[in-house]
Design an enzyme around this catalytic site. Structure first.
Site, mmCIF file in Angstrom:
data_model
loop_
_atom_site.group_PDB
_atom_site.id
_atom_site.type_symbol
_atom_site.label_atom_id
_atom_site.label_comp_id
_atom_site.label_asym_id
_atom_site.label_seq_id
_atom_site.Cartn_x
_atom_site.Cartn_y
_atom_site.Cartn_z
ATOM 1 N N ASP A 191 -13.343 -2.713 7.278
ATOM 2 C CA ASP A 191 -12.657 -1.860 8.254
ATOM 3 C C ASP A 191 -11.669 -2.738 9.022
ATOM 4 O O ASP A 191 -12.062 -3.749 9.611
ATOM 5 C CB ASP A 191 -13.719 -1.274 9.197
ATOM 6 N N ILE A 192 -10.425 -2.351 9.043
ATOM 7 C CA ILE A 192 -9.370 -3.148 9.683
ATOM 8 C C ILE A 192 -9.665 -3.376 11.178
ATOM 9 O O ILE A 192 -9.311 -4.419 11.721
ATOM 10 C CB ILE A 192 -7.989 -2.475 9.475
ATOM 11 N N ASN A 234 2.995 5.739 12.254
ATOM 12 C CA ASN A 234 4.128 6.613 11.916
ATOM 13 C C ASN A 234 5.206 6.374 12.967
ATOM 14 O O ASN A 234 4.971 5.686 13.961
ATOM 15 C CB ASN A 234 3.717 8.089 11.838
ATOM 16 N N GLY A 260 -6.324 8.258 9.705
ATOM 17 C CA GLY A 260 -6.503 7.044 8.909
ATOM 18 C C GLY A 260 -6.646 5.787 9.755
ATOM 19 O O GLY A 260 -7.342 5.784 10.780
ATOM 20 N N VAL A 261 -5.980 4.719 9.330
ATOM 21 C CA VAL A 261 -6.018 3.431 10.030
ATOM 22 C C VAL A 261 -5.547 3.606 11.478
ATOM 23 O O VAL A 261 -6.154 3.077 12.416
ATOM 24 C CB VAL A 261 -5.105 2.408 9.298
ATOM 25 N N ASP A 262 -4.471 4.331 11.640
ATOM 26 C CA ASP A 262 -3.866 4.560 12.954
ATOM 27 C C ASP A 262 -4.886 5.198 13.909
ATOM 28 O O ASP A 262 -5.085 4.724 15.051
ATOM 29 C CB ASP A 262 -2.660 5.491 12.755
ATOM 30 N N SER A 302 0.621 2.808 3.388
ATOM 31 C CA SER A 302 1.169 3.987 2.670
ATOM 32 C C SER A 302 0.257 4.559 1.583
ATOM 33 O O SER A 302 0.595 5.593 1.000
ATOM 34 C CB SER A 302 2.549 3.696 2.049
ATOM 35 N N GLY A 317 -2.701 5.907 1.801
ATOM 36 C CA GLY A 317 -3.623 6.971 2.227
ATOM 37 C C GLY A 317 -2.870 8.274 2.367
ATOM 38 O O GLY A 317 -2.405 8.861 1.384
ATOM 39 N N TYR A 363 0.050 8.838 3.204
ATOM 40 C CA TYR A 363 1.420 8.793 2.691
ATOM 41 C C TYR A 363 1.507 8.770 1.161
ATOM 42 O O TYR A 363 2.605 8.768 0.602
ATOM 43 C CB TYR A 363 2.190 7.627 3.314
HETATM 44 N N1 AR6 Z 1 -9.729 0.125 7.630
HETATM 45 C C1 AR6 Z 1 -9.085 -0.225 6.495
HETATM 46 N N2 AR6 Z 1 -8.482 0.653 5.680
HETATM 47 C C2 AR6 Z 1 -8.527 1.954 6.023
HETATM 48 C C3 AR6 Z 1 -9.150 2.419 7.211
HETATM 49 C C4 AR6 Z 1 -9.774 1.439 8.024
HETATM 50 N N3 AR6 Z 1 -10.417 1.768 9.161
HETATM 51 N N4 AR6 Z 1 -9.000 3.771 7.269
HETATM 52 C C5 AR6 Z 1 -8.296 4.142 6.177
HETATM 53 N N5 AR6 Z 1 -8.019 3.053 5.418
HETATM 54 P P1 AR6 Z 1 -3.587 5.645 6.006
HETATM 55 P P2 AR6 Z 1 -0.708 5.649 5.377
HETATM 56 C C6 AR6 Z 1 -7.234 2.952 4.165
HETATM 57 O O1 AR6 Z 1 -3.696 7.084 5.708
HETATM 58 O O2 AR6 Z 1 -0.962 6.118 3.988
HETATM 59 C C7 AR6 Z 1 -1.607 8.216 9.890
HETATM 60 O O3 AR6 Z 1 -1.776 9.548 10.319
HETATM 61 C C8 AR6 Z 1 -6.953 4.217 3.414
HETATM 62 O O4 AR6 Z 1 -8.016 4.502 2.534
HETATM 63 O O5 AR6 Z 1 -4.286 5.109 7.194
HETATM 64 O O6 AR6 Z 1 0.269 4.540 5.591
HETATM 65 C C9 AR6 Z 1 -0.383 7.570 10.512
HETATM 66 O O7 AR6 Z 1 -0.198 7.986 11.854
HETATM 67 C C10 AR6 Z 1 -5.680 3.880 2.667
HETATM 68 O O8 AR6 Z 1 -5.949 3.159 1.463
HETATM 69 O O9 AR6 Z 1 -2.048 5.168 6.152
HETATM 70 C C11 AR6 Z 1 0.723 8.049 9.616
HETATM 71 O O10 AR6 Z 1 1.137 9.335 9.977
HETATM 72 C C12 AR6 Z 1 -4.952 2.919 3.607
HETATM 73 O O11 AR6 Z 1 -5.941 2.476 4.542
HETATM 74 C C13 AR6 Z 1 0.079 8.069 8.249
HETATM 75 O O12 AR6 Z 1 -1.326 8.230 8.496
HETATM 76 C C14 AR6 Z 1 -3.804 3.527 4.377
HETATM 77 O O13 AR6 Z 1 -4.110 4.886 4.700
HETATM 78 C C15 AR6 Z 1 0.264 6.782 7.491
HETATM 79 O O14 AR6 Z 1 -0.241 6.929 6.189
#
Ligand code: AR6
Length: 172
Positions: free
Chosen positions: A13-14, A27, A35-37, A125, A127, A129
């Protein structure tokens, strides 16, 4: 310079990484999301969002552009800083690879400015995206490998076994 950078891949987990800076897959609004955000703002507490609001007001009235990066402190997270970057939404008809590479390059540039030696990245990107994991992993690793940076450790933090495998394969 990039030759001094060690690259590792871990499943995890980041938000739990004990590094100088963790990168947020944000974003352009900088005002949070899923997600991460979502995880970073939830665990890091309101301080991060408040700094993001200040950044919007002072420098990024129209939002942070895709491929750019900017730092805040890390609130309650173990890291010192969060580097927010905006990945491109995957497109089947347009090659946006350079924008994804830019996220990694610009995040490392910001890390250098902060004096952050150790940096944890999520798979930007891949997840919400929609970027295909293997391609996202290849771009991430190639870009970090060729970046001119004083960062000594880049840790890719992958959420599931599939992502870990893609990044580990890309590292080779
Ligand atoms: N730790 C590590 N990796 C993670 C975690 C975590 N806690 N949670 C998810 N992932 P994403 P994006 C993985 O969707 O695609 C947000 O709403 C996940 O499985 O977080 O860049 C923003 O505000 C995936 O492989 O980011 C933007 O609107 C990766 O992290 C949008 O999502 C990235 O997934 C950005 O989308």
């Amino acid at each position: 310079m990039g030759i001094m950078t060690r690259i590792e891949t871990v499943r995890g987990d980041i938000t739990e990484q004990q590094v100088d800076a963790v990168v947020n897959a944000a974003n352009s609004s900088l005002l949070g999301g899923g997600g991460v955000d979502g995880a970073i703002h939830r665990k890091g507490g309101p301080r991060i969002l408040s700094e993001c609001r200040d950044l919007r007001a002072s420098h990024y009235g129209k939002g942070l552009r895709t491929g750019q990066a900017v730092a805040t402190t890390a609130g309650l997270l173990p890291a010192r800083w969060v580097i927010h970057t905006v990945g491109p939404v995957w497109s089947a008809t347009e090659d946006r690879s350079e924008l994804l590479a830019s996220c990694y390059r610009q995040s490392l540039r910001v890390a250098d400015e902060l004096g952050a030696a150790t940096v944890a990245f999520p798979a930007i990107s891949t997840g919400i995206y929609g970027w295909p994991m293997d391609d996202g992993a290849r771009i991430a690793v190639e870009t970090v490998r060729t970046a001119e940076t004083r960062v000594t450790l880049v840790r890719f933090v992958l959420f599931d076994a599939r992502a870990l495998e893609a990044f580990t394969t890309a590292v080779g």
